[in-house]
Design an enzyme around this catalytic site. Sequence first.
Site, PDB file in Angstrom:
ATOM      1  CG  HIS A   1     -15.963 -38.583  37.549  1.00  0.00           C
ATOM      2  ND1 HIS A   1     -15.075 -37.631  37.965  1.00  0.00           N
ATOM      3  CD2 HIS A   1     -17.045 -38.466  38.360  1.00  0.00           C
ATOM      4  CE1 HIS A   1     -15.589 -36.973  39.007  1.00  0.00           C
ATOM      5  NE2 HIS A   1     -16.781 -37.446  39.249  1.00  0.00           N
TER       6      HIS A   1
ATOM      7  CE  LYS B   1     -22.550  -6.482   6.962  1.00  0.00           C
ATOM      8  NZ  LYS B   1     -21.306  -6.023   7.616  1.00  0.00           N
TER       9      LYS B   1
ATOM     10  CE  LYS C   1     -13.653 -47.128  10.310  1.00  0.00           C
ATOM     11  NZ  LYS C   1     -13.470 -46.922  11.722  1.00  0.00           N
TER      12      LYS C   1
ATOM     13  CD  GLU D   1     -16.473 -39.415  13.157  1.00  0.00           C
ATOM     14  OE1 GLU D   1     -15.249 -39.308  13.027  1.00  0.00           O
ATOM     15  OE2 GLU D   1     -17.153 -40.279  12.555  1.00  0.00           O
TER      16      GLU D   1
ATOM     17  CB  SER E   1     -13.545 -46.982   5.300  1.00  0.00           C
ATOM     18  OG  SER E   1     -12.231 -47.081   4.783  1.00  0.00           O
TER      19      SER E   1
ATOM     20  CE1 TYR F   1     -19.943   0.051   9.713  1.00  0.00           C
ATOM     21  CE2 TYR F   1     -18.427   1.612   8.726  1.00  0.00           C
ATOM     22  CZ  TYR F   1     -19.030   0.365   8.735  1.00  0.00           C
ATOM     23  OH  TYR F   1     -18.707  -0.563   7.789  1.00  0.00           O
TER      24      TYR F   1
HETATM   25  N1  ARG Z   1     -20.291  -2.793   3.992  1.00  0.00           N
HETATM   26  C1  ARG Z   1     -20.363  -2.005   5.166  1.00  0.00           C
HETATM   27  C2  ARG Z   1     -20.500  -2.895   6.399  1.00  0.00           C
HETATM   28  O1  ARG Z   1     -20.850  -4.002   6.228  1.00  0.00           O
HETATM   29  C3  ARG Z   1     -21.539  -1.087   5.095  1.00  0.00           C
HETATM   30  C4  ARG Z   1     -21.336   0.217   5.741  1.00  0.00           C
HETATM   31  C5  ARG Z   1     -20.244   0.940   5.051  1.00  0.00           C
HETATM   32  N2  ARG Z   1     -20.148   2.266   5.508  1.00  0.00           N
HETATM   33  C6  ARG Z   1     -19.148   3.026   5.163  1.00  0.00           C
HETATM   34  N3  ARG Z   1     -19.160   4.206   5.575  1.00  0.00           N
HETATM   35  N4  ARG Z   1     -18.170   2.593   4.415  1.00  0.00           N
HETATM   36  O2  ARG Z   1     -20.243  -2.526   7.498  1.00  0.00           O
END
Ligand code: ARG
Length: 477
Positions: free
Chosen positions: A155, A324, A282, A289, A276, A316
Amino acid sequence: MKAWGGRFTEGPDPVAAEFGRSIEVDRELALDDLTGSIAHVRGLERAGLLSVAERDALVAGLEGLATEVEGGGFPWDPELEDVHLNLEMALAARIGPVAGKLHTGRSRNDQVATDLRLWLRRTAAGLDARILDLEGALVGLARREEGTVMPGHTHIQPAQPVLLAHHLLAYVEMLERDRGRFADAVRRANRSPLGSGAIAGTGYPIDRAAVAAELGFDGPTHNSIDAVGDRDFVIESMAAAALTMAHLSRLAEEIVWWTHPAFGWIRPADAFSTGSSMMPNKRNPDPAELVRGRAARVIGQLTGLLALLKGIPASYQRDLQEDKPPLFDALAVLDASLRVLAGMVSTLRVDGERMAAAAGRGFTTATAVADTIVGEGIPFRVAHGIAGRLVAAAERAGTELDGVTDADVAEAFRAAEDPAARERADDPALPGRIRAAATVAGALARCDVVGGTAPARVAAELAGHEARLAEETGRAR
Ligand code: ARG
């Protein structure tokens, strides 16, 4: 050579083309893409779809591209949408029409899923080494400060004295579990999607298991729809990253507080402090941080990915391209955070005297006193009450618990509604036993169980971690 367009009469709208472009992000996958392509080419030759000469030309071309990418000289063309098309078009430019055979039996859907798994596997291996480095820094500090005591807090209030080494090893335990979570995520991710094609599986007799083995995967995936649409492995790794960042953030938070002059327990090195622009006095623990702040970023990225996945049907969908940026960023942030904290921890200066002075303040030995009273044959609840009265007496007198007088002890025992306690009140040796138990050293010694803070227990854990780290870092070399 164009990747598509046969059925189109119009070229792409520039805004739409720009919108779909991912090359700035997915070029990170270039080497994994080439690794995957080389294994795919070998699989095509084994399936009788390429001659040995064609295979060799393709492999040599792909290896040449890897050299260009590694040397930083690869001419990335933003017009070519993504990493896959950039590399395939460059291959055509280097080795001619045979490059057109590379994409036989493959889609960018199984290709990117493969690339990402390869990328994750090698990135996680790097992170594992970084986590071990931070563990090493924590264990090193624990060894240097082996005898240093501090007040353990619950605490954010003084609770019980502990060894600083014990506190530091708590983070080592967290980091060990973090390593386990990454290893677990990678273990599940380590399957080859190649041969899944766009969604239904390739139409060629490719030996998927052989391609998988060549890439170091544990085998091929078993459902092509899942293989191109699965991003569990991204989310699992992100979850491992977010949790590791949360742990680092807790450590960072403590570094920040302990650096405050009111604590004055530690002093980060100049190299890990900032000044600072206005206040000449400082000395800020900025890196800690920033770790705390970046943990917020990674947690957001994890929730973003969960939201990305939740609404899309199996297989997909282009939404998946959005996996990504957060994944790459999160693991890079984690890598950098691990590095900076390892540096900060290994150069910290600890003020053991201030810590020791604080260790006994706030009546932190009261639990040890209560436990000692139990040793006099008194029930714990009664002992708790007696120790509480001793705390109140010490507070009134402005001392700590080891400063209570004989009269305080006799009175506290006499006030208990317990015959055994009242009888003990007249024992002249009792106050001495209580005061001895009320020292920091006495309190530490009592916690003599596996996982407790008694010095011998901590020493055993510390030695165990040192031996493990020596073995693991030796193995990594
Ligand atoms: N740039 C796409 C991704 O990162 C790759 C696959 C794309 N496939 C497609 N049918 N457009 O997911």
